[in-house]
Design an enzyme around this catalytic site. Structure first.
Site, PDB file in Angstrom:
ATOM      1  N   TYR A 195       0.821  -1.216   0.000  1.00 23.39           N
ATOM      2  CA  TYR A 195       0.000   0.000   0.000  1.00 23.39           C
ATOM      3  C   TYR A 195       0.855   1.265   0.000  1.00 23.39           C
ATOM      4  O   TYR A 195       0.346   2.379   0.068  1.00 23.39           O
ATOM      5  CB  TYR A 195      -0.949   0.023   1.204  1.00 23.39           C
ATOM      6  CG  TYR A 195      -2.412   0.230   0.820  1.00 23.39           C
ATOM      7  CD1 TYR A 195      -2.812   1.416   0.215  1.00 23.39           C
ATOM      8  CD2 TYR A 195      -3.363  -0.753   1.036  1.00 23.39           C
ATOM      9  CE1 TYR A 195      -4.131   1.607  -0.151  1.00 23.39           C
ATOM     10  CE2 TYR A 195      -4.690  -0.568   0.664  1.00 23.39           C
ATOM     11  CZ  TYR A 195      -5.067   0.609   0.076  1.00 23.39           C
ATOM     12  OH  TYR A 195      -6.374   0.798  -0.299  1.00 23.39           O
ATOM     13  N   HIS A 198       2.704   6.204  -2.615  1.00 27.59           N
ATOM     14  CA  HIS A 198       2.900   7.661  -2.650  1.00 27.59           C
ATOM     15  C   HIS A 198       2.983   8.213  -4.074  1.00 27.59           C
ATOM     16  O   HIS A 198       2.745   9.395  -4.284  1.00 27.59           O
ATOM     17  CB  HIS A 198       4.141   8.027  -1.822  1.00 27.59           C
ATOM     18  CG  HIS A 198       3.933   7.812  -0.345  1.00 27.59           C
ATOM     19  ND1 HIS A 198       4.623   6.879   0.393  1.00 27.59           N
ATOM     20  CD2 HIS A 198       3.053   8.388   0.518  1.00 27.59           C
ATOM     21  CE1 HIS A 198       4.199   6.896   1.645  1.00 27.59           C
ATOM     22  NE2 HIS A 198       3.256   7.801   1.758  1.00 27.59           N
TER      23      HIS A 198
HETATM   24  C1  HEM Z   1       0.570  14.095   0.797  1.00 25.80           C
HETATM   25  C2  HEM Z   1       0.069  12.976   1.309  1.00 25.80           C
HETATM   26  C3  HEM Z   1       0.901  12.024   2.140  1.00 25.80           C
HETATM   27  C4  HEM Z   1       1.867  12.293   3.056  1.00 25.80           C
HETATM   28  C5  HEM Z   1       2.366  13.658   3.505  1.00 25.80           C
HETATM   29  C6  HEM Z   1       2.354  11.031   3.537  1.00 25.80           C
HETATM   30  C7  HEM Z   1       3.368  10.891   4.460  1.00 25.80           C
HETATM   31  C8  HEM Z   1       3.755   9.713   5.023  1.00 25.80           C
HETATM   32  C9  HEM Z   1       4.708   9.577   6.099  1.00 25.80           C
HETATM   33  C10 HEM Z   1       5.474  10.742   6.767  1.00 25.80           C
HETATM   34  C11 HEM Z   1       4.789   8.263   6.403  1.00 25.80           C
HETATM   35  C12 HEM Z   1       5.639   7.620   7.511  1.00 25.80           C
HETATM   36  C13 HEM Z   1       7.066   7.472   7.122  1.00 25.80           C
HETATM   37  C14 HEM Z   1       7.854   6.672   8.135  1.00 25.80           C
HETATM   38  O1  HEM Z   1       7.758   5.450   8.135  1.00 25.80           O
HETATM   39  O2  HEM Z   1       8.595   7.292   8.888  1.00 25.80           O
HETATM   40  C15 HEM Z   1       3.902   7.554   5.501  1.00 25.80           C
HETATM   41  C16 HEM Z   1       3.704   6.196   5.516  1.00 25.80           C
HETATM   42  C17 HEM Z   1       2.854   5.527   4.669  1.00 25.80           C
HETATM   43  N1  HEM Z   1       2.052   6.069   3.685  1.00 25.80           N
HETATM   44 FE1  HEM Z   1       1.882   8.018   3.269  1.00 25.80          FE
HETATM   45  N2  HEM Z   1       1.675  10.020   2.921  1.00 25.80           N
HETATM   46  C18 HEM Z   1       0.763  10.578   2.056  1.00 25.80           C
HETATM   47  C19 HEM Z   1      -0.112   9.916   1.219  1.00 25.80           C
HETATM   48  C20 HEM Z   1      -0.233   8.540   1.123  1.00 25.80           C
HETATM   49  C21 HEM Z   1      -1.077   7.839   0.185  1.00 25.80           C
HETATM   50  C22 HEM Z   1      -1.974   8.525  -0.868  1.00 25.80           C
HETATM   51  C23 HEM Z   1      -0.920   6.505   0.426  1.00 25.80           C
HETATM   52  C24 HEM Z   1      -1.557   5.311  -0.242  1.00 25.80           C
HETATM   53  C25 HEM Z   1      -2.623   5.346  -1.018  1.00 25.80           C
HETATM   54  C26 HEM Z   1       0.038   6.373   1.512  1.00 25.80           C
HETATM   55  C27 HEM Z   1       0.457   5.176   2.041  1.00 25.80           C
HETATM   56  C28 HEM Z   1       1.351   5.063   3.084  1.00 25.80           C
HETATM   57  C29 HEM Z   1       1.723   3.782   3.701  1.00 25.80           C
HETATM   58  C30 HEM Z   1       1.158   2.406   3.358  1.00 25.80           C
HETATM   59  C31 HEM Z   1       2.657   4.082   4.704  1.00 25.80           C
HETATM   60  C32 HEM Z   1       3.328   3.117   5.668  1.00 25.80           C
HETATM   61  C33 HEM Z   1       2.536   3.094   6.969  1.00 25.80           C
HETATM   62  C34 HEM Z   1       3.175   2.260   8.044  1.00 25.80           C
HETATM   63  O3  HEM Z   1       4.406   2.137   8.089  1.00 25.80           O
HETATM   64  O4  HEM Z   1       2.440   1.712   8.881  1.00 25.80           O
HETATM   65  N3  HEM Z   1       0.428   7.623   1.905  1.00 25.80           N
HETATM   66  N4  HEM Z   1       3.284   8.458   4.677  1.00 25.80           N
END
Ligand code: HEM
Length: 423
Positions: A195, A198
Site C-alpha cells: 500500500y 505515494h
Molecule cells: C501528501 C500525502 C501524504 C503524506 C504527507 C504522507 C506521508 C507519510 C509519512 C510521513 C509516512 C511515515 C514514514 C515513516 O515510516 O517514517 C507515511 C507512511 C505511509 N504512507 Fe503516506 N503520505 C501521504 C499519502 C499517502 C497515500 C496517498 C498513500 C496510499 C494510497 C500512503 C500510504 C502510506 C503507507 C502504506 C505508509 C506506511 C505506513 C506504516 O508504516 O504503517 N500515503 N506516509
C-alpha cells in the site's frame, strides 16, 4: 537522512518482530471516529448522535491547524476531503435514525449511525475503490462476490450446507461466518508495504470550478496541500469545487520514476529532519523484515525473476533497475520491483506481485470482523440501516452531502473513475 527506528514489539526469540499500530487495525472507520473512547468523545456533539462540525458544515480546525478528527497524522487535502464527507454522511444517517426512532437517545443514534456509516465505507472500498484501481471485469465480479456473494436472489435461501470457503463465495463474506484461518487478525506488514502508493499523489492540484469544469487560478504543490496546508485547499475554495477537482483528476501512475519530487524532501511538522519519503518507503521494508521482491514472489508461489529483464518489458525500467542493483536480481526491493513490473493485467494500476498481498488482505479484513459477518444483521444495524447500505454507492454519498455535484458524479458508473468534464 536521519530516521528514527520503528518501535518494535518482540514476542520471544523464535518469532519475528512485529510493529504495533497506534490505531485499530479493524475496518471501523476509526480514522474518523478515533481509536479510543477518549478521542471519540471529543469528536461527538452529544446531541442526536452527531459528530461535531463547525458553523460552515466542515470539520473544526484544531490549534495545530489540522482538522479535528479521529486521526490526522500525515494530513493532506485529500484526507481532509474524505474525512469531511464521511463525517457529514454520519450526521445524515443520524437524521434518518432520529426520524424513524424518535425515542432513541444520543448514544443509540450514534452507535447505529457509526455501524451503518462504517459498513457503507467498507462496502464502497470493496466494490468500488478496489475495482477502480484494478479495472477488470473478473476483479469486479470477485469484489462483488466478497460483499454480495454470487448466488442469485432466488437461490439465496437454500440451507447453508457449504464449507466455509464455498459459503463465502456463494453468499458473500458479509453476513456469513467469521474466518480467521487460525491466525489472529492484524494487517500484515506486507499489506502495508504493497500500500506504499505515494506515487499516486499529484505534484500539483489545480482547483476546477464544478460549474463549468474550468481550472481556477488556485493551484497547490505538495508542500502547499499537505499538513496545515490542507486547510488552504479545503477552506480557500468552495468545498464542492475541491471535491469536483478530485473527482475529475487522475492520480499519479504507480510506475518507476514517478515519485512526486516534493515527497523526497518532505518537511513534516514536528519531525526533526527532512524526509526523503521514497528512501523511507524502501528503508522501512528493509527495517521491518519484509522480503525483497523475488523472495516475496517465491513466498506467494509466484515465479521469481531470473534476470532483471524478467521484471519488466520496458527497457528503460530494466536499465534503471540495473543502474541501482547491477545484475543482482535478488536484491531488488519489493517497492522498486513492484513499480517496475510489467506487463500488467489490463486495467491494473499496480503489479501482480502487489496484487497477491492486496487481495488476501481485502477479503480478510471483512472475514475477521463480527460486524461484517455474524452480526451483520438487522438486530445490530436495523433493517433500515441494512437497506441504506445496500442502496448506497459513493456517488450517492457525494450527491447527498455535496448536492451541487449530483449531476457531475453520475457521469460515471463508479465515483472513483474520472468524472466527465463538460467540453
Ligand atoms: C501528501 C500525502 C501524504 C503524506 C504527507 C504522507 C506521508 C507519510 C509519512 C510521513 C509516512 C511515515 C514514514 C515513516 O515510516 O517514517 C507515511 C507512511 C505511509 N504512507 Fe503516506 N503520505 C501521504 C499519502 C499517502 C497515500 C496517498 C498513500 C496510499 C494510497 C500512503 C500510504 C502510506 C503507507 C502504506 C505508509 C506506511 C505506513 C506504516 O508504516 O504503517 N500515503 N506516509
Amino acid at each position: 537522512m536521519t530516521l528514527r527506528r520503528t518501535v518494535k514489539e518482540t514476542w520471544g526469540t523464535s518469532r519475528p518482530a512485529t510493529y504495533t499500530n497506534i490505531n485499530t487495525h479493524w475496518w471501523d472507520l476509526s480514522q474518523v471516529y478515533g481509536s479510543d473512547e477518549a478521542v471519540h468523545t471529543t469528536l461527538r456533539s452529544g446531541v442526536d448522535g452527531k459528530m461535531i462540525v463547525a458553523a460552515d458544515g466542515l470539520l473544526p480546525v484544531g490549534p495545530d491547524g489540522l482538522d479535528v478528527t479521529g486521526f490526522n497524522d500525515n494530513w493532506w487535502a485529500g484526507l481532509s476531503l474524505m474525512h469531511n464527507i464521511w463525517t457529514k454522511e454520519h450526521n445524515l444517517v443520524c437524521d434518518m435514525f432520529k426520524k424513524s426512532n424518535p425515542t432513541w437517545i444520543d448514544q443509540e443514534i450514534f452507535d447505529h449511525a457509526r455501524l451503518v456509516t462504517t459498513a457503507l465505507n467498507a462496502k464502497i472500498h470493496t466494490v468500488e475503490w478496489t475495482p477502480a484501481l484494478l479495472a477488470d471485469d473478473i476483479l469486479q465480479t470477485a469484489m462483488d462476490a466478497n460483499w454480495y456473494g454470487i448466488a442469485p436472489a432466488w437461490l439465496r435461501n437454500i440451507p447453508d450446507i457449504f464449507s466455509q470457503q464455498i459459503a463465502e463465495v456463494w453468499y458473500g463474506i458479509v453476513g456469513g461466518q467469521p474466518d480467521f484461518s487460525g491466525v489472529a487478525f492484524a494487517h500484515s506488514e506486507e499489506f502495508v508495504s504493497v500500500y506504499r502508493m505515494h506515487s499516486l499523489l499529484r505534484d500539483n492540484i489545480t482547483i476546477r470550478s464544478h460549474v463549468d469544469g474550468q481550472y481556477t487560478a488556485n493551484s497547490y504543490n505538495i508542500s502547499e496541500y499537505t499538513f496545515r496546508g490542507a486547510q488552504s485547499v479545503i477552506r480557500g475554495n468552495k468545498f464542492s469545487d475541491v471535491v469536483y477537482t478530485f473527482g475529475t483528476d487522475n492520480p499519479g501512475a504507480l510506475i518507476l520514476g514517478n515519485y512526486p519530487a516534493e515527497m523526497m524532501s518532505l518537511n513534516k511538522p514536528g519531525a526533526p529532519y527532512i524526509l526523503d519519503m521514497a528512501a523511507v518507503d524502501v528503508l522501512r521494508d528493509r527495517e521491518r523484515g519484509v522480503p525483497r521482491y523475488n523472495k516475496f514472489r517465491r513466498l506467494f508461489s509466484l515465479i521469481p525473476a531470473q534476470t532483471m529483464d524478467d521484471i519488466s518489458d520496458d527497457p528503460a525500467s530494466v536499465a534503471a533497475l540495473r543502474a541501482i542493483y547491477g545484475d543482482d536480481v535478488e536484491s531488488v526491493d519489493l517497492l522498486t520491483g513492484g513499480l517496475a513490473e510489467s506487463p500488467r493485467a489490463t486495467g491494473f494500476a499496480f503489479s501482480n506481485t502487489q496484487f497477491q498481498a492486496f487481495i488476501l488482505a481485502a477479503s480478510r479484513r471483512l472475514m475477521t470482523d463480527r460486524f461484517f459477518t455474524t452480526d451483520y444483521t438487522a438486530e445490530f444495524y436495523t433493517q433500515e440501516g441494512l437497506d441504506y447500505i445496500s442502496n448506497s454507492d459513493f456517488r450517492a454519498v457525494i450527491g447527498r452531502n455535496v448536492p451541487e455535484l449530483n449531476a457531475s458524479v453520475y457521469t460515471v458508473d463508479n465515483a472513483f473513475k474520472p468524472w466527465v468534464v463538460p467540453s
